[in-house]
Structures are given as structure tokens and as C-alpha cells.
Design a protein around this motif. Structure first.
Motif, PDB file in Angstrom:
ATOM      1  N   TYR A  65       0.828  -1.204   0.000  1.00 37.12           N
ATOM      2  CA  TYR A  65       0.000   0.000   0.000  1.00 37.12           C
ATOM      3  C   TYR A  65       0.868   1.262   0.000  1.00 37.12           C
ATOM      4  N   ARG A  66       1.974   1.210   0.688  1.00 37.33           N
ATOM      5  CA  ARG A  66       2.868   2.376   0.699  1.00 37.33           C
ATOM      6  C   ARG A  66       3.442   2.623  -0.693  1.00 37.33           C
ATOM      7  N   ALA A  67       3.980   1.571  -1.315  1.00 34.65           N
ATOM      8  CA  ALA A  67       4.636   1.736  -2.614  1.00 34.65           C
ATOM      9  C   ALA A  67       3.646   2.044  -3.733  1.00 34.65           C
ATOM     10  N   ASN A  68       2.517   1.345  -3.733  1.00 40.59           N
ATOM     11  CA  ASN A  68       1.605   1.438  -4.873  1.00 40.59           C
ATOM     12  C   ASN A  68       0.554   2.530  -4.736  1.00 40.59           C
ATOM     13  N   VAL A  69       0.121   2.812  -3.513  1.00 41.52           N
ATOM     14  CA  VAL A  69      -0.952   3.789  -3.321  1.00 41.52           C
ATOM     15  C   VAL A  69      -0.420   5.120  -2.803  1.00 41.52           C
ATOM     16  N   ALA A  70       0.224   5.093  -1.629  1.00 40.59           N
ATOM     17  CA  ALA A  70       0.658   6.352  -1.021  1.00 40.59           C
ATOM     18  C   ALA A  70       1.627   7.113  -1.928  1.00 40.59           C
ATOM     19  N   LYS A  71       2.591   6.404  -2.500  1.00 40.42           N
ATOM     20  CA  LYS A  71       3.565   7.080  -3.354  1.00 40.42           C
ATOM     21  C   LYS A  71       2.942   7.534  -4.670  1.00 40.42           C
ATOM     22  N   SER A  72       1.950   6.792  -5.169  1.00 36.98           N
ATOM     23  CA  SER A  72       1.264   7.218  -6.390  1.00 36.98           C
ATOM     24  C   SER A  72       0.478   8.502  -6.156  1.00 36.98           C
ATOM     25  N   LEU A  73      -0.105   8.642  -4.968  1.00 32.86           N
ATOM     26  CA  LEU A  73      -0.806   9.884  -4.638  1.00 32.86           C
ATOM     27  C   LEU A  73       0.170  11.055  -4.612  1.00 32.86           C
ATOM     28  N   GLU A  74       1.317  10.847  -3.999  1.00 28.24           N
ATOM     29  CA  GLU A  74       2.333  11.899  -3.980  1.00 28.24           C
ATOM     30  C   GLU A  74       2.774  12.243  -5.400  1.00 28.24           C
ATOM     31  N   PHE A  75       2.923  11.224  -6.222  1.00 28.23           N
ATOM     32  CA  PHE A  75       3.393  11.444  -7.593  1.00 28.23           C
ATOM     33  C   PHE A  75       2.405  12.307  -8.382  1.00 28.23           C
ATOM     34  N   VAL A  76       1.118  12.003  -8.276  1.00 29.01           N
ATOM     35  CA  VAL A  76       0.121  12.794  -9.004  1.00 29.01           C
ATOM     36  C   VAL A  76       0.112  14.237  -8.503  1.00 29.01           C
ATOM     37  N   ASP A  77       0.312  14.422  -7.230  1.00 28.73           N
ATOM     38  CA  ASP A  77       0.402  15.780  -6.684  1.00 28.73           C
ATOM     39  C   ASP A  77       1.571  16.534  -7.316  1.00 28.73           C
ATOM     40  N   HIS A  78       2.702  15.834  -7.489  1.00 23.65           N
ATOM     41  CA  HIS A  78       3.864  16.462  -8.135  1.00 23.65           C
ATOM     42  C   HIS A  78       3.564  16.792  -9.603  1.00 23.65           C
ATOM     43  N   LEU A  79       2.823  15.913 -10.279  1.00 27.09           N
ATOM     44  CA  LEU A  79       2.454  16.197 -11.662  1.00 27.09           C
ATOM     45  C   LEU A  79       1.604  17.455 -11.753  1.00 27.09           C
ATOM     46  N   LEU A  80       0.620  17.574 -10.866  1.00 28.62           N
ATOM     47  CA  LEU A  80      -0.252  18.741 -10.884  1.00 28.62           C
ATOM     48  C   LEU A  80       0.541  20.016 -10.625  1.00 28.62           C
ATOM     49  N   ARG A  81       1.470  19.955  -9.689  1.00 26.22           N
ATOM     50  CA  ARG A  81       2.282  21.135  -9.382  1.00 26.22           C
ATOM     51  C   ARG A  81       3.088  21.582 -10.589  1.00 26.22           C
ATOM     52  N   ASN A  82       3.451  20.598 -11.428  1.00 24.30           N
ATOM     53  CA  ASN A  82       4.241  20.908 -12.621  1.00 24.30           C
ATOM     54  C   ASN A  82       3.387  21.099 -13.867  1.00 24.30           C
ATOM     55  N   GLY A  83       2.069  21.176 -13.686  1.00 28.21           N
ATOM     56  CA  GLY A  83       1.185  21.475 -14.793  1.00 28.21           C
ATOM     57  C   GLY A  83       1.043  20.362 -15.815  1.00 28.21           C
ATOM     58  N   ARG A  84       1.227  19.112 -15.402  1.00 23.02           N
ATOM     59  CA  ARG A  84       1.112  17.977 -16.330  1.00 23.02           C
ATOM     60  C   ARG A  84      -0.302  17.415 -16.252  1.00 23.02           C
ATOM     61  N   THR A  85      -0.918  17.209 -17.393  1.00 18.89           N
ATOM     62  CA  THR A  85      -2.346  16.928 -17.436  1.00 18.89           C
ATOM     63  C   THR A  85      -2.713  15.592 -18.069  1.00 18.89           C
ATOM     64  N   ARG A  86      -1.731  14.799 -18.499  1.00 13.18           N
ATOM     65  CA  ARG A  86      -2.030  13.523 -19.152  1.00 13.18           C
ATOM     66  C   ARG A  86      -1.245  12.402 -18.480  1.00 13.18           C
ATOM     67  N   MET A  87      -1.948  11.372 -18.004  1.00 10.23           N
ATOM     68  CA  MET A  87      -1.264  10.229 -17.402  1.00 10.23           C
ATOM     69  C   MET A  87      -1.956   8.933 -17.806  1.00 10.23           C
ATOM     70  N   ILE A  88      -1.155   7.955 -18.180  1.00 16.61           N
ATOM     71  CA  ILE A  88      -1.625   6.595 -18.419  1.00 16.61           C
ATOM     72  C   ILE A  88      -1.172   5.743 -17.235  1.00 16.61           C
TER      73      ILE A  88
END
Length: 327
Positions: free
Chosen positions: A90-113
Motif C-alpha cells: 500500500y505504501r509503494a503502490n498507493v501512497a507514493k502514487s498519490l504523492e506522484f500525481v500531486d507532483h504532476l499537478l504542481r508541474n502542470g502535467r495533465t495527461r497520465m496513463i
């Protein structure tokens, strides 16, 4: 086009990167190398690190401002391991993925597969599923994928990002050009165990023989990893015009473990013997897709046969140790 691939030094991520290169798409690789291999990133723009490392993500986008999309393959994926270590999964797959999407939003990235999994489905009586089938993940690994999908849907509903989930069925094979393949010497899935049994001249254990399938063994939709990779290229090309946020990636055909072993024995020069064994923790009967959504939306369908996937897996097994210098 340039794309960031997390987990891009792993089995699937590196093959997706190769398919991107062949299609004229420049991959940027981010991998922690917990399970990925540095050799798989050679000759490619590579950053070693964690998807939850905000300053690193900021650096990647600052140094590669032309990245147009992200393919998120980074995850832990072994079902029995997830049963033994649910917190770690859960830490590797969920918690870190949430952090990653937050970083994408901060950098203005709008497309993810997002690399999701067909293991999240509840299967019907005939073991087929569509994208509309109910979800009922049966292992901590599968639940992390289902949780991520729900989490990403919530984020996309309220933030300026679009996330497409590609639900993988069961990848086999290797890059047909043998650039990459399974990095594990002893993989835990059925085909890997068959290759191990073949190499060591020991019987192959059929784990689980009382499932309600045609022959009692688990059923899967075995898709060649190169077919899986080319589907990502198609999704990148058509991302903005897709009318769905979930697409199954499979062959549309179900194969039991016994049928896989029969196909294996048609390929090799010396057949393996089968012995029955109990099911592994977290294993389920399985499923295969009957959806044509991928064909309709991506103009894609699997091209390689199971026998070709087995042949490429066997070829990679003979090359692996020379390609991967250290373990």
C-alpha cells in the motif's frame, strides 16, 4: 513527442520505452531500481529515484519541459509478496502514487496513463470480463490497483488532469529484438516456473487444480508484452480523443494453466512433466477480456500468439545473464 515512464527500467516499462522509441517517441525513464534494472535504461534519458520525491520530479520536468504525457508503470506486483507485506504494497503502490500525481499537478502535467490490472475484476461464470464488470480484488496487490483507480478518478474529477487506466491481463514474452525481458532469473508466474522446470529438468507444479474451469486449473489472458507496449503507443497517440478512462488490454482468449503447459510443450524440444500442487496465497481462478474497446478506441489488437510469447521468453532466458551483468 516526449513521455515520462515511471518504472521504465522494469519488465513492462522498459518494453513500453522500446516501443515508444521505435515509434519516434522519446522516453524519459524514472526508476528507483528496487526491482528495475539499470541495464534497461542504458542509452535512454534516465533518472534514478522514487516517484514520491518531489524535488526530483520537479527537476525532471525542469530539465525536460517538452514532456507531454506520463506513463505510470512503477509498482510492486507479486501477489504472494503482497499477502505477506500489505503495508509495503500500500505504501509503494498507493501512497507514493498519490504523492506522484500531486507532483504532476504542481508541474502542470495533465495527461497520465496508469498501469492497472485485470486482477481487480470479479469474474463471471464464464470467466470473461468487460470494462463494466464489477470489481472484486482478491489480494492486497489487486486492491492497491483498485484503490489507485478510485483515487485517480477523484483527483481527475476535481483537478486539471486526465488519467487513463489500462487494465493489463497477463504479460508474457520479451521484446522481440531482445533489448529487454523479465529481469528476474526466477519469476514467480506460471510461464516463468515452466521455464525453470524445463531448465532444471524437474516437474512443473500446477498450483490450484480445483477451480471451476474446464480443466480445474486457473485461467488467464496471456498477452505478449510487445503487444501490451504497442497499446501504450496507440493510447499516447489518441489520448486527447479517447472517450473512455478505462481500457482492457488482453487477447480476448482464455488459456488455462494446463493449456499453457501444452503450448509450452509444443514449443520446446523436451516436454515438461506436470504435477498438481495447492493454490498459492492470493491466487484466483482468473479471467480474460471479451471487450473490443481497445480495438475500437485505439485501433489496436494483440498480434502475437501464445507460442510466440513462449518462444521469446525462452530466448530471453538464454540471454538474460549475459545482458544483466550483476544481480
Amino acid at each position: 513527442m516526449r513521455v515520462l515512464i515511471t518504472g521504465g527500467a522494469g519488465y513492462i516499462g522498459s518494453t513500453v520505452a522500446s516501443a515508444c522509441l521505435d515509434a519516434g517517441i522519446d522516453p524519459v525513464i524514472l526508476d528507483s531500481l528496487v526491482t528495475g534494472r539499470r541495464e534497461f535504461a542504458e542509452g535512454r534519458t534516465f533518472y534514478e529515484g522514487d516517484i514520491s520525491d518531489g524535488p526530483l520530479i520537479d527537476k525532471i520536468f525542469a530539465e525536460n519541459p517538452d514532456i507531454e504525457a506520463v506513463i505510470h508503470c512503477a509498482a510492486l506486483i507479486v501477489v504472494p509478496d503482497s499477502v505477506a507485506d500489505p503495508i509495503g504494497y500500500y505504501r509503494a503502490n498507493v501512497a507514493k502514487s498519490l504523492e506522484f500525481v500531486d507532483h504532476l499537478l504542481r508541474n502542470g502535467r495533465t495527461r497520465m496513463i496508469f498501469s492497472s490490472s485485470a486482477s481487480i475484476y470479479r469474474t463471471g461464470d464464464d470467466f470473461t470480463v468487460t470494462e463494466e464488470s464489477p470489481l472484486d480484488p482478491q489480494s492486497p496487490y489487486a486492491r492497491t490497483k483498485a484503490v489507485c483507480e478510485g483515487m485517480f478518478a477523484d483527483v481527475a474529477a476535481g483537478k486539471p488532469i486526465r488519467i487513463l487506466s489500462l487494465r493489463y491481463f497477463n504479460p508474457i514474452g520479451a521484446d522481440p529484438k531482445m533489448r529487454t525481458g523479465l529481469q528476474l532469473r526466477r519469476p514467480s508466474h506460471a510461464l516463468g516456473k515452466m521455464i525453470e522446470a524445463y531448465e532444471e529438468r524437474v516437474p512443473f507444479q500446477v498450483t490450484g487444480t480445483d477451480y471451476p474451469t474446464s480443466d480445474g486449473t486457473g485461467i488467464r489472458d496471456y498477452i505478449h508484452v510487445w503487444d501490451l507496449a504497442t497499446a501504450h503507443v496507440a493510447a499516447l497517440r489518441r489520448f486527447d480523443e479517447l472517450g473512455a478512462d478505462v481500457i482492457n488490454l488482453g487477447t480476448g482468449a482464455g488459456t488455462t494453466v494446463r493449456e499453457l503447459a501444452e503450448a509450452f510443450n509444443r514449443v520446446v524440444d523436451r516436454p515438461i512433466e506436470l504435477v498438481e500442487a495447492p493454490a498459492r496465497p492470493g491466487d484466483v481462478a482468473g479471467a480474460y477480456t471479451r471487450s473490443d474497446r481497445a480495438r475500437q478506441l485505439l485501433n489496436w489488437q494483440a498480434q502475437y500468439s501464445i507460442e510466440e510469447g513462449i518462444s521469446h521468453s525462452l530466448e530471453w532466458a538464454t540471454l538474460r545473464d549475459s545482458r544483466l551483468a550483476s544481480d
